[in-house]
Every structure is written in structure tokens, then in C-alpha cells.
Design an enzyme around this catalytic site. Structure first.
Site, PDB file in Angstrom:
ATOM      1  N   SER B 123       0.798  -1.221   0.000  1.00  0.00           N
ATOM      2  CA  SER B 123       0.000   0.000   0.000  1.00  0.00           C
ATOM      3  C   SER B 123       0.830   1.270   0.000  1.00  0.00           C
ATOM      4  O   SER B 123       0.284   2.355  -0.083  1.00  0.00           O
ATOM      5  CB  SER B 123      -0.947   0.005   1.195  1.00  0.00           C
ATOM      6  OG  SER B 123      -0.209  -0.130   2.386  1.00  0.00           O
ATOM      7  N   HIS B 162       1.633   3.770   7.117  1.00  0.00           N
ATOM      8  CA  HIS B 162       1.011   4.695   6.183  1.00  0.00           C
ATOM      9  C   HIS B 162       1.438   6.113   6.499  1.00  0.00           C
ATOM     10  O   HIS B 162       2.070   6.378   7.516  1.00  0.00           O
ATOM     11  CB  HIS B 162      -0.516   4.582   6.237  1.00  0.00           C
ATOM     12  CG  HIS B 162      -1.051   3.415   5.473  1.00  0.00           C
ATOM     13  ND1 HIS B 162      -2.357   3.001   5.565  1.00  0.00           N
ATOM     14  CD2 HIS B 162      -0.471   2.572   4.596  1.00  0.00           C
ATOM     15  CE1 HIS B 162      -2.538   1.958   4.783  1.00  0.00           C
ATOM     16  NE2 HIS B 162      -1.413   1.676   4.192  1.00  0.00           N
ATOM     17  N   ASP B 189      -7.571   5.922   5.354  1.00  0.00           N
ATOM     18  CA  ASP B 189      -7.580   4.691   6.137  1.00  0.00           C
ATOM     19  C   ASP B 189      -8.786   4.493   7.029  1.00  0.00           C
ATOM     20  O   ASP B 189      -8.773   3.612   7.873  1.00  0.00           O
ATOM     21  CB  ASP B 189      -6.323   4.639   7.013  1.00  0.00           C
ATOM     22  CG  ASP B 189      -5.095   4.351   6.190  1.00  0.00           C
ATOM     23  OD1 ASP B 189      -3.992   4.507   6.725  1.00  0.00           O
ATOM     24  OD2 ASP B 189      -5.241   3.975   5.020  1.00  0.00           O
TER      25      ASP B 189
END
Lengths: 167, 246
Positions: B123, B162, B189
Site C-alpha cells: 500500500s 502509512h 484509512d
């Protein structure tokens, strides 16, 4: 020190140490790069400015972003992640940073660019404090290396103001 | 208030225990390697205390001559074997504890419970690929937009790496709300957070990613996905160590 396994162990350990040292040196070479990027952002249009049903205000704006980030690239750079964030203060929140647009620059050739775009991510405030609000639009860049330490920096461009009425 | 390992005395106690075990291990190795008493005739005359022992040893030697050569070598190998195995085992334990010392010291220095993490999902591509190792660091600096953070969602045991895209810090109590998004994802998210959770708080953050080493994490990924390999590796290393000549 004559068996096959001991020799293999010695070779493996040595190669791992050499590889780690090479990566460290690659990262150290990044410190000698003194970058001098430049950027300009213009808000060309406020598309709309409304208050949602839950009381939070939302803005949609169109921007012209011009930037020259060539000096950030070294031989150890995998990509540069650049994003524009709106930063402002409200009576409730001391710090608000909302990312409006971002891009990944994989190579030096594409790091001098001019983009006309609408904000990629929704600009929603915590409450309704945006009318007539003074903003800073900050261009952040995050240099991600092939191996080693990452470093990030920013360029703060102050002097933007949101309109006083909804549109 | 955010807890870091440096503020917990428990980790410093662990470090101290492991250091003491190292010192103890070194001491034991020294003791085991002390040479045996040399029982010559001149010495027994000079030290009457050892006369009894030399007499016993001579009687034993006569017994050995009677028992024959095979029995003698078996006995000598057995007595040597115990000492060797003990030395080897202590050496192994010392290597193990020095590894633990290094890990705990790294935890205290970087301020996080896991100073190195491996990227498992794609990701954050193309910046972080699957199999890259990330170095984490945590200090009292507040988390700001653009930081790449590693966080745990309640109920999930795999941490997520992230980037922070939104920060709101309250004036009155300093409470911070964070929103993250993976670079390669289109959506933020919120679909990863626990039900009803709209924001992340600084206490969910394990640390900030500050450094990267590519491909190194594949070893961990392969060993986690096929646990058999872990046992094979540990068994092979242990066997090699115990049976090597030096």
C-alpha cells in the site's frame, strides 16, 4: 577453520557486513547534497464552499502548482513524495493540517512541473471556522531513498484567504 | 501522555540482567578451562596434602592398564565430552543473551517497542515495497502531516505503515487527531480503523519511519509465512554450533 560450513558462515557474515556498510555510506552521501527547491502555488478558483449537515464546513478549490524540485534528487533517491497542505489556526484547534494534493515523482526529469488541479482530498474543517480564514499553503517534500535515511522538508507559502461567504 | 520504553524501568532491568548473565557466562567459561592438577612425584613431596590424591591417581592408572586401551579412551572421551558440551552450551547462551542485549538497547535508544519492522503489503508502493525493512524512531515531537507512521488498529496484531495526511491539534488539552492514507491507496484509512473510529491518536502510533533497507525483510516474511523454516533454521544453527570442532 577448515570445514565447508565454517567457511560458508564466514563468507556470509562478511558479505552481510560489507552490504550494511555500503548502505550506510550511500545514506551518508545524501548528506552532502544541499537542495534548493522552489515552488509557487496559486488558488485560481474556489469551486464551492458549503456547510455540511453535521456542522463541518467544506471547501473545494482549484490550484495552480509550479515547482522545481530537481536539486532534491541524488543517485540514492528512489522517489520524491510531494504534497500540498493547507495549514491554519482556529479558536478550538491550535494546529490544523489538511493535505489537499499529492504526487509521486519517480525521477529527476519529472521534478520540474506545473499542475492545474482541484484538491484531491476533501478539505473539511472540524467545525465552521473557515469563513474569511487566513491559510498557509505549504509544499512538503519527502525524499525516499533506495537505502538509508529518509528526509523531509517544506516550503511555507503564506497569504491565502478563504472567502467570507458560502458559494 | 505517551509511554516510551525509556520511561519504563522494566526494560533497563532486563538490560542489567542480561549484562550480568554475560559476565557470569564469561566467569564460568574461565573456571571450566582451568587446567587439571599435575601430580608428579616432586610436587607430591613438596605438598603433602596432594600425596593422598597422587596415590589414588596412581592406583587408578594401574586399574586402567588392567582394563585395557578401549575402556581407557571411552573414559577419557566421556570426561572431556561433559566439559566440552558445557563450554559449548555456555558459549551459545552468551551469544543468545548478547543478541537480546543488543535488541533491548536498540529499543531503549529508538523509543519504540519494535525498532525494525518489515513492510508486508504494497500500500505504500513505489516507495516501500513488500519485503523492505523500516527503521522506526519515536520521540516527544508531535506527529505532523507527511510523517510516515506505523500504527496498530485495535483488534489487529499486524501494524500498518502509512502516511499522515490530516492533523488537528486541540488548543485546550493538546489532544491530537490524525488521519492516515497509504500512498498507493485511493481512499484514506478510515475503512481500516476500528468501527466508529474516525481518527487516530498519538498513543496508537508505534513510531515514525526514518530509514529504509530494501529486500532485507524477505527473510522475515518467508519465515513468518512458513513457520517450519524457523525450526529448521534454529535447529541447524544449534547443531552446527554444538558439533563444530572449535
Amino acid at each position: 577453520m577448515h570445514s565447508f560450513w565454517l567457511r560458508a558462515n564466514a563468507v556470509l557474515t562478511f558479505s552481510v557486513i560489507i552490504l550494511a556498510f555500503t548502505c550506510a555510506m550511500a545514506s551518508v552521501s545524501d548528506c552532502f547534497n544541499s537542495p534548493s527547491p522552489s515552488a509557487q502555488i496559486q488558488i485560481t478558483n474556489i469551486n464551492w464552499f458549503q456547510k455540511q449537515r453535521n456542522g463541518n464546513e467544506e471547501v473545494s478549490l482549484a490550484m495552480n502548482i509550479t515547482a522545481d524540485l530537481q536539486s532534491l534528487f541524488t543517485w540514492n533517491t528512489k522517489q520524491v513524495f510531494v504534497f500540498v497542505a493547507a495549514e491554519y489556526k482556529t479558536p478550538k484547534n491550535a494546529v490544523n493540517q489538511v493535505s489537499l494534493w499529492d504526487a509521486i515523482i519517480p525521477a529527476k526529469e519529472q521534478s520540474k512541473f506545473r499542475v492545474q488541479t482541484v484538491n484531491k482530498y476533501r478539505f473539511i474543517d472540524q467545525g465552521s471556522n473557515l469563513r474569511g480564514k487566513d491559510l498557509n499553503l505549504t509544499l512538503h517534500w519527502h525524499v525516499m531513498p533506495k537505502a538509508g535515511m529518509m528526509f523531509a522538508d517544506k516550503l511555507v507559502i503564506p497569504g491565502y484567504r478563504l472567502p467570507k461567504e458560502y458559494r | 501522555r505517551v509511554e516510551t520504553p525509556l520511561s519504563e524501568p522494566r526494560y533497563l532491568y532486563y538490560l542489567l540482567i542480561f549484562l550480568c548473565s554475560q559476565i557470569l557466562g564469561q566467569f564460568l567459561c574461565l573456571v571450566l578451562q582451568v587446567p587439571q592438577l599435575n601430580s608428579t612425584r616432586e610436587e607430591t613431596r613438596q605438598r603433602p596434602f596432594f600425596f593422598a590424591i597422587s596415590f589414588y591417581l596412581r592406583a587408578q592408572r594401574q586399574r586402567e592398564k588392567r582394563m585395557g586401551w578401549v575402556r581407557k579412551t571411552v573414559d577419557s572421551v566421556k570426561s572431556l565430552q561433559v566439559k566440552q558440551v558445557l563450554l559449548r552450551a555456555i558459549g551459545l547462551a552468551m551469544v543468545f543473551t548478547s543478541g537480546l542485549i543488543l535488541w533491548k538497547a536498540l529499543m531503549c535508544m529508538t523509543g519504540t517497542k519494535s525498532p525494525v519492522v518489515v513492510v508486508v503489503s504494497g500500500s505504500m508502493e513505489p516507495g516501500f515495497k513488500r519485503g523492505d525493512a523500516l527503521f522506526l524512531y519515536k520521540n516527544k515531537d508531535p506527529i505532523r502531516a507527511g510523517d510516515i507512521v506505523v500504527f496498530n488498529v485495535k483488534g489487529q496484531d499486524v501494524p500498518i505503515v502509512h502516511r499522515v495526511i490530516e492533523v488537528h491539534e486541540q488548543q485546550s488539552n493538546g489532544e491530537i487527531k490524525l488521519l492516515t492514507k497509504g500512498d498507493a491507496n485511493d481512499m484514506d484509512d478510515r475503512f481500516l480503523y476500528a468501527r466508529g473510529q474516525l481518527w487516530l491518536k498519538p498513543q496508537h502510533i508505534m513510531g515514525r519511519a526514518v530509514g529504509l533497507l530494501p529486500y532485507v525483510g524477505w527473510v522475515t516474511i518467508v519465515m513468518t509465512e512458513k513457520p517450519v523454516l524457523q525450526y529448521i533454521l534454529v535447529g541447524a544453527v544449534g547443531l552446527l554450533f554444538l558439533t563444530s570442532k572449535d
